[in-house]
Design a protein around this motif. Structure first.
Motif, PDB file in Angstrom:
ATOM      1  N   THR A   1      49.421  81.103  16.771  1.00  0.00           N
ATOM      2  CA  THR A   1      49.126  82.612  16.280  1.00  0.00           C
ATOM      3  C   THR A   1      48.011  83.067  15.253  1.00  0.00           C
ATOM      4  O   THR A   1      48.724  81.863  14.509  1.00  0.00           O
ATOM      5  CB  THR A   1      50.205  83.421  16.454  1.00  0.00           C
ATOM      6  N   GLY A   2      47.300  83.146  15.326  1.00  0.00           N
ATOM      7  CA  GLY A   2      45.860  82.933  14.977  1.00  0.00           C
ATOM      8  C   GLY A   2      44.829  84.065  15.205  1.00  0.00           C
ATOM      9  O   GLY A   2      45.043  84.293  16.116  1.00  0.00           O
ATOM     10  N   THR A   3      43.543  83.712  14.219  1.00  0.00           N
ATOM     11  CA  THR A   3      42.009  84.344  14.900  1.00  0.00           C
ATOM     12  C   THR A   3      41.507  83.483  15.504  1.00  0.00           C
ATOM     13  O   THR A   3      40.231  82.271  15.078  1.00  0.00           O
ATOM     14  CB  THR A   3      41.424  84.885  13.775  1.00  0.00           C
ATOM     15  N   VAL A   4      40.576  83.119  16.806  1.00  0.00           N
ATOM     16  CA  VAL A   4      39.863  82.847  17.537  1.00  0.00           C
ATOM     17  C   VAL A   4      38.873  83.120  16.507  1.00  0.00           C
ATOM     18  O   VAL A   4      38.111  84.364  16.075  1.00  0.00           O
ATOM     19  CB  VAL A   4      39.755  82.775  18.465  1.00  0.00           C
ATOM     20  N   SER A   5      37.948  81.819  16.123  1.00  0.00           N
ATOM     21  CA  SER A   5      36.894  81.661  15.429  1.00  0.00           C
ATOM     22  C   SER A   5      35.332  80.404  15.697  1.00  0.00           C
ATOM     23  O   SER A   5      36.123  80.129  16.198  1.00  0.00           O
ATOM     24  CB  SER A   5      36.613  81.377  13.624  1.00  0.00           C
ATOM     25  N   GLU A   6      34.487  80.946  16.159  1.00  0.00           N
ATOM     26  CA  GLU A   6      33.492  79.963  15.975  1.00  0.00           C
ATOM     27  C   GLU A   6      32.494  79.574  14.929  1.00  0.00           C
ATOM     28  O   GLU A   6      31.322  79.779  14.574  1.00  0.00           O
ATOM     29  CB  GLU A   6      32.291  80.783  17.248  1.00  0.00           C
ATOM     30  N   TYR A   7      33.350  78.345  14.642  1.00  0.00           N
ATOM     31  CA  TYR A   7      32.320  77.966  13.554  1.00  0.00           C
ATOM     32  C   TYR A   7      31.631  76.707  13.652  1.00  0.00           C
ATOM     33  O   TYR A   7      31.071  76.011  14.493  1.00  0.00           O
ATOM     34  CB  TYR A   7      33.536  77.423  12.961  1.00  0.00           C
TER      35      TYR A   7
ATOM     36  N   GLY B   1      27.500  73.491   9.157  1.00  0.00           N
ATOM     37  CA  GLY B   1      25.897  73.016   8.676  1.00  0.00           C
ATOM     38  C   GLY B   1      26.001  74.862   8.368  1.00  0.00           C
ATOM     39  O   GLY B   1      24.706  74.501   7.966  1.00  0.00           O
ATOM     40  N   GLY B   2      26.519  75.282   8.790  1.00  0.00           N
ATOM     41  CA  GLY B   2      26.002  76.844   8.785  1.00  0.00           C
ATOM     42  C   GLY B   2      24.965  77.649   9.794  1.00  0.00           C
ATOM     43  O   GLY B   2      24.471  76.806  10.687  1.00  0.00           O
ATOM     44  N   ALA B   3      24.386  79.192  10.454  1.00  0.00           N
ATOM     45  CA  ALA B   3      24.156  79.238  11.301  1.00  0.00           C
ATOM     46  C   ALA B   3      22.627  78.655  11.364  1.00  0.00           C
ATOM     47  O   ALA B   3      21.797  78.835  12.344  1.00  0.00           O
ATOM     48  CB  ALA B   3      23.845  81.337  11.175  1.00  0.00           C
ATOM     49  N   SER B   4      22.162  79.475  10.059  1.00  0.00           N
ATOM     50  CA  SER B   4      20.929  78.866  10.088  1.00  0.00           C
ATOM     51  C   SER B   4      20.879  77.097  10.599  1.00  0.00           C
ATOM     52  O   SER B   4      19.019  77.006  10.738  1.00  0.00           O
ATOM     53  CB  SER B   4      20.609  78.967   8.100  1.00  0.00           C
ATOM     54  N   SER B   5      21.163  76.680  10.385  1.00  0.00           N
ATOM     55  CA  SER B   5      21.356  75.120  11.111  1.00  0.00           C
ATOM     56  C   SER B   5      19.980  74.971  12.610  1.00  0.00           C
ATOM     57  O   SER B   5      19.852  74.078  13.389  1.00  0.00           O
ATOM     58  CB  SER B   5      22.537  74.264  10.755  1.00  0.00           C
ATOM     59  N   GLY B   6      21.251  75.571  13.093  1.00  0.00           N
ATOM     60  CA  GLY B   6      20.815  76.048  14.879  1.00  0.00           C
ATOM     61  C   GLY B   6      21.570  75.312  15.688  1.00  0.00           C
ATOM     62  O   GLY B   6      21.171  75.300  16.595  1.00  0.00           O
ATOM     63  N   ASN B   7      22.897  74.636  14.888  1.00  0.00           N
ATOM     64  CA  ASN B   7      23.816  74.053  15.268  1.00  0.00           C
ATOM     65  C   ASN B   7      24.761  74.521  16.288  1.00  0.00           C
ATOM     66  O   ASN B   7      25.013  75.925  15.975  1.00  0.00           O
ATOM     67  CB  ASN B   7      24.765  73.231  14.727  1.00  0.00           C
ATOM     68  N   GLN B   8      25.375  73.757  17.285  1.00  0.00           N
ATOM     69  CA  GLN B   8      26.431  74.954  18.498  1.00  0.00           C
ATOM     70  C   GLN B   8      27.392  75.371  17.532  1.00  0.00           C
ATOM     71  O   GLN B   8      27.445  74.588  15.629  1.00  0.00           O
ATOM     72  CB  GLN B   8      26.694  73.800  19.284  1.00  0.00           C
ATOM     73  N   SER B   9      28.493  75.893  17.825  1.00  0.00           N
ATOM     74  CA  SER B   9      29.345  76.072  16.929  1.00  0.00           C
ATOM     75  C   SER B   9      30.875  76.129  18.187  1.00  0.00           C
ATOM     76  O   SER B   9      31.028  75.151  18.878  1.00  0.00           O
ATOM     77  CB  SER B   9      30.150  77.933  17.514  1.00  0.00           C
ATOM     78  N   LEU B  10      31.402  75.303  17.017  1.00  0.00           N
ATOM     79  CA  LEU B  10      33.342  74.756  17.248  1.00  0.00           C
ATOM     80  C   LEU B  10      34.613  75.425  17.817  1.00  0.00           C
ATOM     81  O   LEU B  10      34.154  76.141  16.566  1.00  0.00           O
ATOM     82  CB  LEU B  10      33.354  73.449  16.297  1.00  0.00           C
ATOM     83  N   THR B  11      34.755  75.941  18.702  1.00  0.00           N
ATOM     84  CA  THR B  11      35.744  76.972  18.516  1.00  0.00           C
ATOM     85  C   THR B  11      37.168  76.256  18.200  1.00  0.00           C
ATOM     86  O   THR B  11      37.576  75.392  17.579  1.00  0.00           O
ATOM     87  CB  THR B  11      36.348  77.176  19.958  1.00  0.00           C
ATOM     88  N   GLU B  12      37.789  77.018  16.894  1.00  0.00           N
ATOM     89  CA  GLU B  12      39.213  76.850  16.399  1.00  0.00           C
ATOM     90  C   GLU B  12      40.040  79.116  16.199  1.00  0.00           C
ATOM     91  O   GLU B  12      39.383  79.065  16.763  1.00  0.00           O
ATOM     92  CB  GLU B  12      38.587  76.700  14.814  1.00  0.00           C
ATOM     93  N   ILE B  13      41.443  78.113  15.701  1.00  0.00           N
ATOM     94  CA  ILE B  13      41.947  78.933  15.793  1.00  0.00           C
ATOM     95  C   ILE B  13      43.147  79.261  14.246  1.00  0.00           C
ATOM     96  O   ILE B  13      42.898  77.434  13.601  1.00  0.00           O
ATOM     97  CB  ILE B  13      43.444  79.177  16.626  1.00  0.00           C
TER      98      ILE B  13
END
Length: 608
Positions: free
Chosen positions: A109-115, A118-130
């Protein structure tokens, strides 16, 4: 390329605490009672449950990460759905050492987050995490889901779809098509247990205990075992980064062309230092491919040998002088002229106003003599303190080494850090106004960047003009696995302005003397097929001589599984038309785990 040493908090950090700047948050309620991992992952790169709490998500623990700032574990659903676009695995971020073990059946049980690494300014794709998880162990000792085999048949040949123009070119909202695009295929396996087998190493082990392999043995293969990056439109889809969940002390010290024999298995992760990464709980066995450092041939008495070599922030405190000297004497066969890039001042990165580099250069010259080479002379111009970029306080610059027994330097007074070199006509021939001199050093194109060094040499009575360059780096460009496709290459703006300046200076020489021998060389920080190279070449004023090599041999640098051209030697029409030149990219560094620089030197031999 951008350095990672200052940015990395741990050797194998992939994700960290999600911040507001790098997390995608949605607010619609989640029907968490029936949510499974494939529901969380969804059919795009962004979870439909991002920002929401999910309850009692079931899965079997496939791997744990107990080090660094990204501690946690991966779980995978042993009962997958029938949609190939939805991953069945996900990373659970615990921040502290996880208390679960591989084979545990758990609910989370937890919160779904898109990490976004390198931060949003990097332009990188995100990693789905709980994140912020509450974990319940249901049973232990369960079988781990069988790994998905990644091989040349499973990875598509097309690299990525073009991004959605309505979303600034992002691919995040596009439905994954894993049978068509390689990046979609890898994304569809994010967090899942995967496996590669008998893979060839295409980037040597780096200081962070990671290497790159290819699952496509014949994809743009170089003659020495790497994978060549030959155009923006022919991406190498088989490249995959390998890290280890075990001790870094046991990580294999691999060179290009070596093989990881047997199976390498673990979860597929995503990080800011290369994108999709197999974090191995089981590593294959390293088998040496026997790669050896190259040696070029010695120039003849009538041939002038001109080389470029980026010695990577060399300063007197470094322990690499003897090895650099051996490379110049033995592997490069003591070229007559050597353009050195990244020579730092006498106290390196100490930022105290020191700009002289005589101790650095003379230490290298002495080491060359000790290695059996000639007693080189040298010319350079000190930069204005802290104005040429590079490592803060280091004051890197280009330096000409030349063998006075073979070639003479034409000294013409007046060149300094802020005076622009010009071209005059004397007795019908071109002549530099100052030698050595810098090209238009106060021009905005050179802000926080190295200014080109021009010099006039004489070999067997013939004048040769040499321009040593170190153009703006690629720092700040979006990565090949960026969420924005095609990725933005913001560093090109300044590099194009610099290339325009260099080409204009060569034009000045050729307008005075059409048949002048002109060489522009150095770390151009761009590919032979790039717009930068096209601007340098202009309307035929210069030509990049590395294009005389077969495409499978065109590389000077190895980055994230791509062997590519950053260092170039460009020649004027008089040299090219003579057809008696010979070009060699001498591979002594880029393919090896014990490299003394990340660049390979280049040598041009010709008869002026």
């Amino acid at each position: 390329m951008p350095s990672r040493s200052s940015a990395r908090l741990a050797a194998l950090t992939v994700a960290a605490v999600c911040s507001a700047a790098s997390a995608v948050v949605l607010t619609s309620p989640a029907h968490a009672d029936s949510v499974r991992i494939h529901d969380i992952q969804g059919t795009t790169r962004i979870s439909p449950f991002a920002g929401q709490k999910v309850t009692d998500v079931p899965g079997v623990v496939t791997a744990t990460r107990t080090y660094g700032s990204s501690r946690g574990f991966w779980i995978q659903d042993p009962s997958p759905d029938d949609n190939p676009a939805t991953s069945e695995g996900v990373f659970v971020f615990t921040s502290s050492t996880p208390k679960v073990a591989v084979g545990d059946s758990v609910t989370v049980t937890g919160t779904v987050s898109e990490y976004v690494p390198g931060g949003a300014s990097s332009g990188n794709q995100s990693l789905t995490e709980i994140t912020k998880p509450t974990i319940t162990t249901v049973s232990t000792g369960n079988a781990v889901p069988a790994p998905v085999v990644i091989d040349e048949d499973s990875v598509p040949d097309a690299y990525t779809p073009e991004g959605d123009t309505a979303a600034a070119g992002s691919v995040n909202g596009l439905t994954l098509d894993p049978s068509t695009y390689a990046l979609d295929y890898y994304e569809s396996l994010e967090g899942m247990n995967v496996q590669v087998e008998d893979t060839r190493v295409v980037t040597a082990t780096d200081p962070y205990s990671e290497l790159w392999v290819t699952v496509k043995p014949w994809e743009h293969r170089s003659h020495r075992g790497g994978t060549v990056y030959g155009s923006y439109d022919s991406q190498n889809t088989g490249r995959l980064q390998i890290q280890s969940l075990g001790s870094t002390a046991d990580f294999p010290k691999a060179n290009v062309g070596d093989t990881l024999e047997g199976t390498t298995t673990g979860p597929l992760d995503f990080n800011q230092y290369g994108g999709y990464t197999l974090v191995a709980s089981k590593l294959g066995t390293l088998h040496s491919g026997g790669l050896e450092r190259e040696t070029t041939r010695k120039q003849s008495s009538r041939e002038l040998a001109v080389a470029t070599y980026n010695v990577e922030n060399l300063d007197p405190s470094d322990a690499t002088f003897d090895k650099h000297a051996a490379a110049i004497v033995n592997n490069l066969q003591s070229p007559d002229i050597v353009s050195l890039e990244e020579i730092q001042d006498n106290n390196g990165a100490t930022d105290d106003g020191t700009v002289d580099a005589n101790q650095t250069v003379n230490k290298l010259i002495d080491a060359i003599v000790a290695a059996g080479g000639p007693k080189y002379d040298w010319r350079s111009i000190n930069p204005v303190n802290d104005q040429d970029g590079g490592e803060p306080g280091g004051n890197i610059r280009q330096v000409f080494l030349f063998n006075p027994e073979r070639v003479s330097f034409v000294d013409r007074a007046g060149g300094d850090s802020t005076t622009a070199v010009g071209v005059t006509k004397v007795d019908g021939k071109a002549q530099l106004t100052v030698s050595p001199g810098r090209i238009d050093p106060t021009n905005a194109a050179w802000t926080s960047s190295r200014k080109p060094l021009a010099g006039e040499f004489v070999f067997r009575g013939k004048t040769v003009f040499v321009i040593a360059n170190h153009l703006n780096s690629k720092g700040g460009d979006q990565g090949l696995t960026s969420q924005y496709q095609p990725p933005a290459r913001s560093s090109e703006i300044q590099r194009h302005a610099q290339a325009t300046e260099v080409n204009a200076f060569v034009k000045d020489i050729l307008s005075v003397q059409k048949n002048a021998d002109v060489i522009a060389l150095g770390d151009m920080n761009d590919f032979e097929f790039s717009e930068t190279a096209k601007i340098l070449e202009g309307d035929g004023e210069l030509w990049s001589a590395i294009k005389s090599l077969p495409k499978s041999e065109r590389y000077t640098y190895d980055y994230q599984g791509n062997e590519q051209v950053l260092d170039q030697i460009l020649v004027s029409p008089a040299i090219r038309r003579g057809c008696d030149f010979e070009y060699d990219s001498v591979h002594v560094n880029s393919e090896f785990n014990d490299q003394i620089s990340d660049h390979d030197p280049q040598v041009l031999r010709f008869r002026p």
